[in-house]
Design an enzyme around this catalytic site. Structure first.
Site, PDB file in Angstrom:
ATOM      1  CD  GLU A   1      10.065  12.444  12.266  1.00  8.55           C
ATOM      2  OE1 GLU A   1       8.822  11.646  12.680  1.00  8.55           O
ATOM      3  OE2 GLU A   1      10.934  11.902  11.460  1.00  8.55           O
TER       4      GLU A   1
ATOM      5  CB  THR B   1       6.267   7.104  16.182  1.00  6.84           C
ATOM      6  OG1 THR B   1       7.571   7.611  15.686  1.00  6.84           O
ATOM      7  CG2 THR B   1       6.405   7.080  17.123  1.00  6.84           C
TER       8      THR B   1
ATOM      9  N   GLY C   1       2.183   4.762  13.605  1.00  9.79           N
ATOM     10  CA  GLY C   1       2.895   2.846  13.621  1.00  9.79           C
ATOM     11  C   GLY C   1       2.853   2.410  14.493  1.00  9.79           C
TER      12      GLY C   1
ATOM     13  CD  GLU D   1      12.904  -0.067   9.613  1.00 10.28           C
ATOM     14  OE1 GLU D   1      13.400   1.345  10.488  1.00 10.28           O
ATOM     15  OE2 GLU D   1      13.553  -0.920   9.762  1.00 10.28           O
TER      16      GLU D   1
ATOM     17  N   GLY E   1       6.906   4.580   8.321  1.00 12.51           N
ATOM     18  CA  GLY E   1       5.822   6.028   8.421  1.00 12.51           C
ATOM     19  C   GLY E   1       5.959   6.819  10.284  1.00 12.51           C
TER      20      GLY E   1
ATOM     21  CB  CYS F   1      12.868   8.278   8.480  1.00 10.53           C
ATOM     22  SG  CYS F   1      13.992   7.225   8.003  1.00 10.53           S
TER      23      CYS F   1
ATOM     24  CE  LYS G   1      -1.984   3.127   2.365  1.00  9.71           C
ATOM     25  NZ  LYS G   1      -1.694   3.978   1.506  1.00  9.71           N
TER      26      LYS G   1
HETATM   27  P1  NAD Z   1       1.690   8.820   8.668  1.00 10.09           P
HETATM   28  O1  NAD Z   1       2.422   7.618   9.491  1.00 10.09           O
HETATM   29  O2  NAD Z   1       1.253   9.707   7.724  1.00 10.09           O
HETATM   30  O3  NAD Z   1       2.049   7.288   6.611  1.00 10.09           O
HETATM   31  C1  NAD Z   1       2.810   6.405   6.538  1.00 10.09           C
HETATM   32  C2  NAD Z   1       1.585   5.037   5.501  1.00 10.09           C
HETATM   33  O4  NAD Z   1       0.551   4.736   6.465  1.00 10.09           O
HETATM   34  C3  NAD Z   1       0.669   5.492   4.762  1.00 10.09           C
HETATM   35  O5  NAD Z   1       1.437   4.873   3.490  1.00 10.09           O
HETATM   36  C4  NAD Z   1      -0.038   5.800   5.332  1.00 10.09           C
HETATM   37  O6  NAD Z   1      -1.637   5.658   4.029  1.00 10.09           O
HETATM   38  C5  NAD Z   1      -0.405   4.822   5.951  1.00 10.09           C
HETATM   39  N1  NAD Z   1      -1.123   4.811   7.442  1.00 10.09           N
HETATM   40  C6  NAD Z   1      -1.980   6.138   7.185  1.00 10.09           C
HETATM   41  N2  NAD Z   1      -2.615   6.000   8.385  1.00 10.09           N
HETATM   42  C7  NAD Z   1      -3.265   4.204   8.565  1.00 10.09           C
HETATM   43  C8  NAD Z   1      -3.860   3.792   9.295  1.00 10.09           C
HETATM   44  N3  NAD Z   1      -4.723   3.791  10.511  1.00 10.09           N
HETATM   45  N4  NAD Z   1      -3.136   2.552   9.726  1.00 10.09           N
HETATM   46  C9  NAD Z   1      -1.952   1.709   8.628  1.00 10.09           C
HETATM   47  N5  NAD Z   1      -2.057   2.341   7.755  1.00 10.09           N
HETATM   48  C10 NAD Z   1      -2.027   4.145   7.600  1.00 10.09           C
HETATM   49  O7  NAD Z   1       3.654   8.810   7.446  1.00 10.09           O
HETATM   50  P2  NAD Z   1       3.743   9.985   5.940  1.00 10.09           P
HETATM   51  O8  NAD Z   1       3.676  10.866   6.662  1.00 10.09           O
HETATM   52  O9  NAD Z   1       3.941   8.668   5.133  1.00 10.09           O
HETATM   53  O10 NAD Z   1       5.838   9.684   6.260  1.00 10.09           O
HETATM   54  C11 NAD Z   1       6.535  10.165   7.422  1.00 10.09           C
HETATM   55  C12 NAD Z   1       7.067   9.680   8.524  1.00 10.09           C
HETATM   56  O11 NAD Z   1       7.441   8.255   8.228  1.00 10.09           O
HETATM   57  C13 NAD Z   1       7.562   9.825   8.825  1.00 10.09           C
HETATM   58  O12 NAD Z   1       7.557  10.025  10.265  1.00 10.09           O
HETATM   59  C14 NAD Z   1       9.343   9.243   9.149  1.00 10.09           C
HETATM   60  O13 NAD Z   1      10.211   9.699   9.700  1.00 10.09           O
HETATM   61  C15 NAD Z   1       8.464   8.179   8.745  1.00 10.09           C
HETATM   62  N6  NAD Z   1       9.785   7.678   7.724  1.00 10.09           N
HETATM   63  C16 NAD Z   1      10.656   6.587   8.460  1.00 10.09           C
HETATM   64  C17 NAD Z   1      10.939   5.404   7.848  1.00 10.09           C
HETATM   65  C18 NAD Z   1      12.291   5.141   9.136  1.00 10.09           C
HETATM   66  O14 NAD Z   1      12.824   4.312   7.653  1.00 10.09           O
HETATM   67  N7  NAD Z   1      12.176   4.852  10.028  1.00 10.09           N
HETATM   68  C19 NAD Z   1      11.646   5.502   6.726  1.00 10.09           C
HETATM   69  C20 NAD Z   1      10.631   6.855   5.804  1.00 10.09           C
HETATM   70  C21 NAD Z   1       9.313   7.294   7.171  1.00 10.09           C
END
Ligand code: NAD
Length: 502
Positions: free
Chosen positions: A405, A254, A257, A274, A252, A308, A199
């Site tokens: 963050e 925290t 996650g 992650e 995504g 990230c 997804k």
């Molecule tokens: P996000 O948490 O908003 O979304 C990440 C994914 O989760 C998207 O595909 C989103 O559609 C999905 N999602 C949203 N709500 C959900 C739910 N209720 N249940 C399941 N899935 C859901 O994050 P973002 O804004 O897309 O990305 C930025 C974040 O990702 C930052 O916090 C960044 O630090 C983190 N990130 C971490 C790493 C790592 O390897 N640690 C790498 C890249 C990004």
């Protein structure tokens, strides 16, 4: 596609292949078929450098996810994929890597248009990283094995372990490195013999959909890789509860996650998380100021700060603090702010109007709480979601911009006196994704490495990523690893076999 985006593509002259792809109605990829959402719903896709509409993608439903899970299960529970010999899986993964490489320029353009990032970096980092990840994991299928042991208990046994793929893996991917993060999850899962449902983030589905065409062209059997586009709160959330899914691997924020982890573990699924970061950078007084400043700027402002493990908190030893900050500002001033398709773009737009709003509100909070804005932070008066990179000085540990963050081009800095002081500041965060040290004194560096609570430690560098090295955080940055041989263990079961011998 609206006129703003069309003019933008004309101005920078994107390839015919990219134009053809963008002109097509986008479909999801389920069980080898290109389909709309079961209820016909779509969502809009915007281009961040202009803010204009690029097109639409299907907004998948839980029924669509069901079909994807059934296809993935069928392939896993005795389908063609499960019966493939390891070297055959290697051949298919290499073929896929070759196809990605062949279409690298087009994929980089799609990534730049969809996410707003520099097309040059998209080609050199995102797409090359995707190719490298598939190539690295393509080498693994024939090298996975258990061990034979000699038990000490009474009796005579042949005792050995088998490594077996976990099953159907759901990958939830963020928008900052759409294709590369997807590759981190998919390549290893396929290498061990799992099947996958991806997804992508709502903001950046396009490169993953183009990638799915290459999966088909590579000859990977239908149903092994499925792409379900749509809302996180619908598809992502349903992945954590679906009984046909064995593992959720999530990258995504925290908070999301935590929710995914709670639900998935509650349903007894394996989980890799992650998550976010607020990575510290320690600049010691013996560091080479000029080269450290360049690396620190790259480590925080690359991808417009939407990284990230970006080094967003910089602590400088007091005797070199002022000189180092002068150098930081001087280097930052040289970064070109431009639309993603400009080949010299360093700082592109933020991914969305919403992200720009969030970042601007953090900059306002920094000023309100008394941090000193010594460079940038201005929202640019032009189309697209551009913000000048911001550098704050004299930032105190309790300030919002130090604790949370931001995920944009905002750097917070302060001074430290001795190494104990530096370690306390560095570890004073809920996150633990990465940390960096700039110093040429090996004994000080080696003394610091075990004291920093973070999954990756960079010395005189930042964000050096390679598929052979594991990546993943401590504390609120999550658990589990992507990349490296370590990732394979998170995708396989170990079965213990006891055979009584005469
Ligand atoms: P996000 O948490 O908003 O979304 C990440 C994914 O989760 C998207 O595909 C989103 O559609 C999905 N999602 C949203 N709500 C959900 C739910 N209720 N249940 C399941 N899935 C859901 O994050 P973002 O804004 O897309 O990305 C930025 C974040 O990702 C930052 O916090 C960044 O630090 C983190 N990130 C971490 C790493 C790592 O390897 N640690 C790498 C890249 C990004």
């Amino acid at each position: 596609m609206d006129d703003n985006v069309r003019n933008y593509l004309d101005h920078y002259g994107v390839s015919d292949a990219t134009r053809r792809f963008l002109a097509k109605p986008q479909k999801m990829f389920i069980d080898g078929a290109w389909v709309d959402a079961s209820n016909g719903a779509t969502f809009d896709i915007f281009e961040p450098s202009t803010g204009g509409l690029v097109g639409r993608a299907p907004s998948g439903t839980t029924e669509d996810l069901d079909r994807a899970v059934h296809a993935a299960r069928r392939q896993f529970d005795g389908g063609a994929w499960r019966r493939l010999k390891p070297l055959e899986r290697e051949r298919l993964l290499h073929r896929l890597a070759d196809l990605i490489e062949l279409h690298a320029d087009e994929l980089a353009e799609i990534e730049a248009i969809d996410m707003g990032k520099s097309v040059t970096f998209a080609r050199e980092i995102d797409i090359q990283g995707t190719v490298d990840t598939f190539r690295y994991f393509a080498g693994w299928p024939s090298k996975l094995h258990g061990r034979t042991v000699e038990p000490s208990i009474p009796g005579n046994y042949l005792a050995y372990t088998r490594k077996e793929p976990l099953g159907v893996v759901a990958a939830i991917v963020p928008w900052n490195f759409p294709l590369q993060t997807m590759a981190w999850k998919l390549a290893a899962a396929l290498a061990v013999g799992c099947t996958v449902i991806v997804k992508p983030a709502e903001l950046t589905s396009l490169s993953t959909l183009r990638f799915a065409e290459l999966v088909q062209e590579a000859g990977i059997p239908d149903g092994v890789v499925n792409i379900v586009t749509g809302r996180g709160s619908v598809i992502g959330a349903a992945m954590s509860t679906h009984p046909g899914i064995d593992k959720v691997t999530f990258t995504g924020s925290t908070p999301v996650g935590q929710e995914v982890g709670r639900t998935a573990v509650g349903n007894l699924k394996h989980v890799t998380l992650e998550l976010g970061g607020k990575s510290p950078v320690l600049v010691l007084d013996d560091a080479d100021i000029a080269s450290a400043a360049k690396a620190v700027v790259n480590g925080v402002f690359f991808n417009s700060g939407q990284v990230c493990d970006a080094g967003t908190r910089v602590y400088v030893q007091r005797s070199v603090h002022d000189a180092f900050l002068d150098e930081l500002v001087a280097v930052t001033k040289t970064l070109k702010i431009a639309p993603g398709l400009d080949r010299d773009c360093y700082i592109g737009p933020l991914v969305s109007a919403q992200q720009k709003k969030v970042v601007s509100s953090y900059i306002a909070a920094g000023r309100r709480e008394g941090a000193e804005l010594i460079h940038g932070g201005v929202s640019l008066d032009r189309p697209g979601h551009f913000i000048e990179p911001a550098i704050f000085a004299r930032c105190k540990p309790e300030m919002t911009i130090v604790r949370e963050e931001i995920f944009g081009p905002v750097l917070v800095t302060d001074a430290f006196d001795d190494l104990d002081d530096a370690v306390t500041l560095a570890n004073d965060t809920p996150f633990g994704l990465a940390a960096a040290i700039y110093s040429n004194d090996l004994s000080r560096v080696h003394g610091l490495i075990p004291r920093l609570h973070a999954g990756s430690i960079y010395v005189n560098a930042h964000s050096t990523i390679d598929p052979s090295m594991p990546f993943g955080g401590f504390k609120a940055s999550g658990f589990g690893k992507d990349l490296g041989p370590e990732q394979l263990d998170y995708l396989m079961e170990t079965k213990a076999v006891w055979i009584t011998l005469p």
